[in-house]
Design a protein around this motif. Structure first.
Motif, PDB file in Angstrom:
ATOM      1  N   PRO A   1       9.960   1.663 -12.031  1.00  0.00           N
ATOM      2  CA  PRO A   1       8.731   0.857 -12.009  1.00  0.00           C
ATOM      3  C   PRO A   1       8.621   0.044 -10.713  1.00  0.00           C
ATOM      4  O   PRO A   1       9.583  -0.638 -10.330  1.00  0.00           O
ATOM      5  N   THR A   2       7.480   0.167 -10.069  1.00  0.00           N
ATOM      6  CA  THR A   2       7.333  -0.426  -8.728  1.00  0.00           C
ATOM      7  C   THR A   2       5.952  -1.043  -8.557  1.00  0.00           C
ATOM      8  O   THR A   2       4.954  -0.467  -8.992  1.00  0.00           O
ATOM      9  N   TRP A   3       5.929  -2.213  -7.926  1.00  0.00           N
ATOM     10  CA  TRP A   3       4.680  -2.793  -7.434  1.00  0.00           C
ATOM     11  C   TRP A   3       4.744  -2.710  -5.909  1.00  0.00           C
ATOM     12  O   TRP A   3       5.720  -3.156  -5.312  1.00  0.00           O
ATOM     13  N   ILE A   4       3.713  -2.113  -5.328  1.00  0.00           N
ATOM     14  CA  ILE A   4       3.649  -2.074  -3.866  1.00  0.00           C
ATOM     15  C   ILE A   4       2.981  -3.349  -3.382  1.00  0.00           C
ATOM     16  O   ILE A   4       1.995  -3.814  -3.971  1.00  0.00           O
ATOM     17  N   ARG A   5       3.527  -3.908  -2.322  1.00  0.00           N
ATOM     18  CA  ARG A   5       2.903  -5.085  -1.710  1.00  0.00           C
ATOM     19  C   ARG A   5       2.440  -4.723  -0.304  1.00  0.00           C
ATOM     20  O   ARG A   5       3.166  -4.054   0.436  1.00  0.00           O
ATOM     21  N   PHE A   6       1.259  -5.175   0.014  1.00  0.00           N
ATOM     22  CA  PHE A   6       0.667  -4.851   1.314  1.00  0.00           C
ATOM     23  C   PHE A   6       0.004  -6.118   1.848  1.00  0.00           C
ATOM     24  O   PHE A   6      -0.944  -6.629   1.241  1.00  0.00           O
ATOM     25  N   VAL A   7       0.509  -6.611   2.958  1.00  0.00           N
ATOM     26  CA  VAL A   7      -0.069  -7.818   3.554  1.00  0.00           C
ATOM     27  C   VAL A   7      -1.249  -7.405   4.433  1.00  0.00           C
ATOM     28  O   VAL A   7      -1.090  -6.645   5.394  1.00  0.00           O
ATOM     29  N   LEU A   8      -2.406  -7.905   4.070  1.00  0.00           N
ATOM     30  CA  LEU A   8      -3.641  -7.542   4.772  1.00  0.00           C
ATOM     31  C   LEU A   8      -3.903  -8.552   5.895  1.00  0.00           C
ATOM     32  O   LEU A   8      -4.229  -9.715   5.642  1.00  0.00           O
ATOM     33  N   VAL A   9      -3.742  -8.059   7.133  1.00  0.00           N
ATOM     34  CA  VAL A   9      -3.957  -8.910   8.308  1.00  0.00           C
ATOM     35  C   VAL A   9      -5.151  -8.365   9.088  1.00  0.00           C
ATOM     36  O   VAL A   9      -5.083  -7.259   9.635  1.00  0.00           O
ATOM     37  N   PRO A  10      -6.254  -9.104   9.124  1.00  0.00           N
ATOM     38  CA  PRO A  10      -7.420  -8.625   9.865  1.00  0.00           C
ATOM     39  C   PRO A  10      -7.071  -8.312  11.321  1.00  0.00           C
ATOM     40  O   PRO A  10      -6.358  -9.068  11.975  1.00  0.00           O
ATOM     41  N   GLY A  11      -7.585  -7.151  11.775  1.00  0.00           N
ATOM     42  CA  GLY A  11      -7.335  -6.767  13.165  1.00  0.00           C
ATOM     43  C   GLY A  11      -5.955  -6.186  13.385  1.00  0.00           C
ATOM     44  O   GLY A  11      -5.580  -5.850  14.518  1.00  0.00           O
ATOM     45  N   LEU A  12      -5.175  -6.047  12.326  1.00  0.00           N
ATOM     46  CA  LEU A  12      -3.811  -5.526  12.489  1.00  0.00           C
ATOM     47  C   LEU A  12      -3.521  -4.446  11.440  1.00  0.00           C
ATOM     48  O   LEU A  12      -3.500  -3.263  11.749  1.00  0.00           O
ATOM     49  N   THR A  13      -3.357  -4.855  10.180  1.00  0.00           N
ATOM     50  CA  THR A  13      -2.997  -3.854   9.155  1.00  0.00           C
ATOM     51  C   THR A  13      -4.226  -3.309   8.434  1.00  0.00           C
ATOM     52  O   THR A  13      -4.082  -2.422   7.599  1.00  0.00           O
ATOM     53  N   ASP A  14      -5.401  -3.860   8.720  1.00  0.00           N
ATOM     54  CA  ASP A  14      -6.596  -3.433   7.979  1.00  0.00           C
ATOM     55  C   ASP A  14      -7.272  -2.206   8.574  1.00  0.00           C
ATOM     56  O   ASP A  14      -8.328  -1.798   8.103  1.00  0.00           O
ATOM     57  N   HIS A  15      -6.682  -1.615   9.609  1.00  0.00           N
ATOM     58  CA  HIS A  15      -7.306  -0.437  10.224  1.00  0.00           C
ATOM     59  C   HIS A  15      -7.491   0.648   9.160  1.00  0.00           C
ATOM     60  O   HIS A  15      -6.549   0.975   8.421  1.00  0.00           O
ATOM     61  N   PRO A  16      -8.729   1.215   9.054  1.00  0.00           N
ATOM     62  CA  PRO A  16      -8.992   2.188   7.976  1.00  0.00           C
ATOM     63  C   PRO A  16      -7.990   3.338   7.927  1.00  0.00           C
ATOM     64  O   PRO A  16      -7.581   3.756   6.844  1.00  0.00           O
ATOM     65  N   ALA A  17      -7.570   3.854   9.076  1.00  0.00           N
ATOM     66  CA  ALA A  17      -6.625   4.993   9.075  1.00  0.00           C
ATOM     67  C   ALA A  17      -5.269   4.567   8.518  1.00  0.00           C
ATOM     68  O   ALA A  17      -4.592   5.345   7.835  1.00  0.00           O
ATOM     69  N   ASN A  18      -4.892   3.350   8.789  1.00  0.00           N
ATOM     70  CA  ASN A  18      -3.623   2.843   8.267  1.00  0.00           C
ATOM     71  C   ASN A  18      -3.682   2.705   6.747  1.00  0.00           C
ATOM     72  O   ASN A  18      -2.775   3.140   6.024  1.00  0.00           O
ATOM     73  N   VAL A  19      -4.769   2.119   6.256  1.00  0.00           N
ATOM     74  CA  VAL A  19      -4.925   1.906   4.813  1.00  0.00           C
ATOM     75  C   VAL A  19      -5.053   3.255   4.091  1.00  0.00           C
ATOM     76  O   VAL A  19      -4.399   3.495   3.067  1.00  0.00           O
ATOM     77  N   GLU A  20      -5.856   4.146   4.662  1.00  0.00           N
ATOM     78  CA  GLU A  20      -6.060   5.455   4.034  1.00  0.00           C
ATOM     79  C   GLU A  20      -4.745   6.247   4.000  1.00  0.00           C
ATOM     80  O   GLU A  20      -4.416   6.887   2.997  1.00  0.00           O
ATOM     81  N   GLY A  21      -3.997   6.188   5.092  1.00  0.00           N
ATOM     82  CA  GLY A  21      -2.707   6.886   5.136  1.00  0.00           C
ATOM     83  C   GLY A  21      -1.771   6.374   4.059  1.00  0.00           C
ATOM     84  O   GLY A  21      -1.098   7.157   3.357  1.00  0.00           O
ATOM     85  N   MET A  22      -1.738   5.084   3.879  1.00  0.00           N
ATOM     86  CA  MET A  22      -0.849   4.510   2.858  1.00  0.00           C
ATOM     87  C   MET A  22      -1.325   4.892   1.457  1.00  0.00           C
ATOM     88  O   MET A  22      -0.520   5.258   0.590  1.00  0.00           O
ATOM     89  N   ALA A  23      -2.635   4.828   1.246  1.00  0.00           N
ATOM     90  CA  ALA A  23      -3.178   5.170  -0.076  1.00  0.00           C
ATOM     91  C   ALA A  23      -2.865   6.624  -0.422  1.00  0.00           C
ATOM     92  O   ALA A  23      -2.469   6.939  -1.549  1.00  0.00           O
ATOM     93  N   GLN A  24      -3.011   7.514   0.564  1.00  0.00           N
ATOM     94  CA  GLN A  24      -2.695   8.936   0.325  1.00  0.00           C
ATOM     95  C   GLN A  24      -1.219   9.120   0.034  1.00  0.00           C
ATOM     96  O   GLN A  24      -0.827   9.874  -0.856  1.00  0.00           O
ATOM     97  N   PHE A  25      -0.391   8.444   0.786  1.00  0.00           N
ATOM     98  CA  PHE A  25       1.063   8.551   0.602  1.00  0.00           C
ATOM     99  C   PHE A  25       1.463   8.114  -0.813  1.00  0.00           C
ATOM    100  O   PHE A  25       2.318   8.716  -1.457  1.00  0.00           O
TER     101      PHE A  25
END
Ligand code: SF4
Length: 252
Positions: free
Chosen positions: A169-193
């Motif tokens: 059982p796992t909860w994923i944590r993702f720190v959302l930093v505007p201009g840094l981690t919020d890039h759509p390709a980064n988020v989409e890649g993680m969601a797909q993974f």
């Protein structure tokens, strides 16, 4: 610190602090152990004072367990337990494993809060005594991960895949930093993974904040995100939707 299990030497861990009423690091009310030492150097770290292994104080597992059992009844009433966070608890894997093993022996729920940046063989032994993992993935894009956390992403991704394999059982944590981690390709890649990993109970989006900035200043560090603002509710919702579209449950 000594972590010798093969002799009578008491197991000792290096900790930053203890918190008896934690509400955010796992289910229920939790006894939270902030371990000292972390191999990452996250740009947004709000606990930079936990990074150096030589800081903090020593505590034996026996003494820590004496503290933990004082709060056993409220942990039980609220569906809580014990969380080890940091810093990075897997740096002190023998100490961490033994604390969790002793908790489970007492019927106390155990949660490991980690970046997953660890030797997998070593981590696997710890995971035997863990009920829930909070896995903080700093970024999915390889270059971005190195920039945000100062280390490569591969150990963390292998760790995530292993959690899936063993159905932990796992909860994923993702720190959302505007201009840094919020890039759509980064988020989409993680969601797909993450999509299709049925061990993931939810993705927690943690909006960037500056509550640790004063610690950076006190320590004389260069806080690179000084001019970055917290995400707006629209930015958070956009990222939440990207995860939801891959069948992941999201909490903010
Ligand atoms: S993993 Fe956590 S403690 Fe370590 S540098 Fe990153 S934010 Fe700080």
């Amino acid at each position: 610190m000594s972590t010798d299990t093969a002799t009578d030497t008491p197991l000792v861990g290096r900790i930053h602090s203890l918190e008896s009423g934690g509400m955010v690091d796992g289910p229920g009310i939790r006894f939270v152990v902030f371990t000292q030492g972390c191999p990452l150097r996250c740009l947004y770290c709000h606990n930079p004072d936990t990074q150096a292994l030589w800081d903090g104080r020593d505590i034996t597992v026996d003494d820590l367990m004496k503290e933990i059992v004082k709060y056993r009844s409220y942990m039980r009433c609220t569906g809580g337990g014990v969380t080890l966070t940091g810093g990075e608890p897997l740096i002190q894997h023998q100490f961490t494993r033994e604390v969790f093993r002793r908790c489970q022996e007492l019927g106390i729920h155990t949660t490991l809060d980690t970046s997953g940046f660890a030797n997998l063989n070593v981590a696997a032994k710890v995971l035997e005594c863990v009920d829930l993992v909070l896995l903080c993935i700093k970024a999915f894009d390889a270059d971005l991960h190195a920039r945000v956390a100062g280390v490569p992403r591969e150990p963390t991704l292998k760790f995530a895949q292993y959690l899936h394999e063993i159905k932990k059982p796992t909860w994923i944590r993702f720190v959302l930093v505007p201009g840094l981690t919020d890039h759509p390709a980064n988020v989409e890649g993680m969601a797909q993974f993450l999509s299709g990993m049925h061990n993931i109970e939810k993705v927690e989006i943690l909006p960037f904040h500056k509550m640790g900035e004063y610690k950076w200043e006190r320590m004389g560090g260069d806080y690179a995100l000084r001019d970055t603002l917290p995400p707006t509710s629209e930015q958070i919702e956009t990222v939440a939707q990207a995860f939801r579209q891959h069948g992941l449950s999201v909490a903010v």
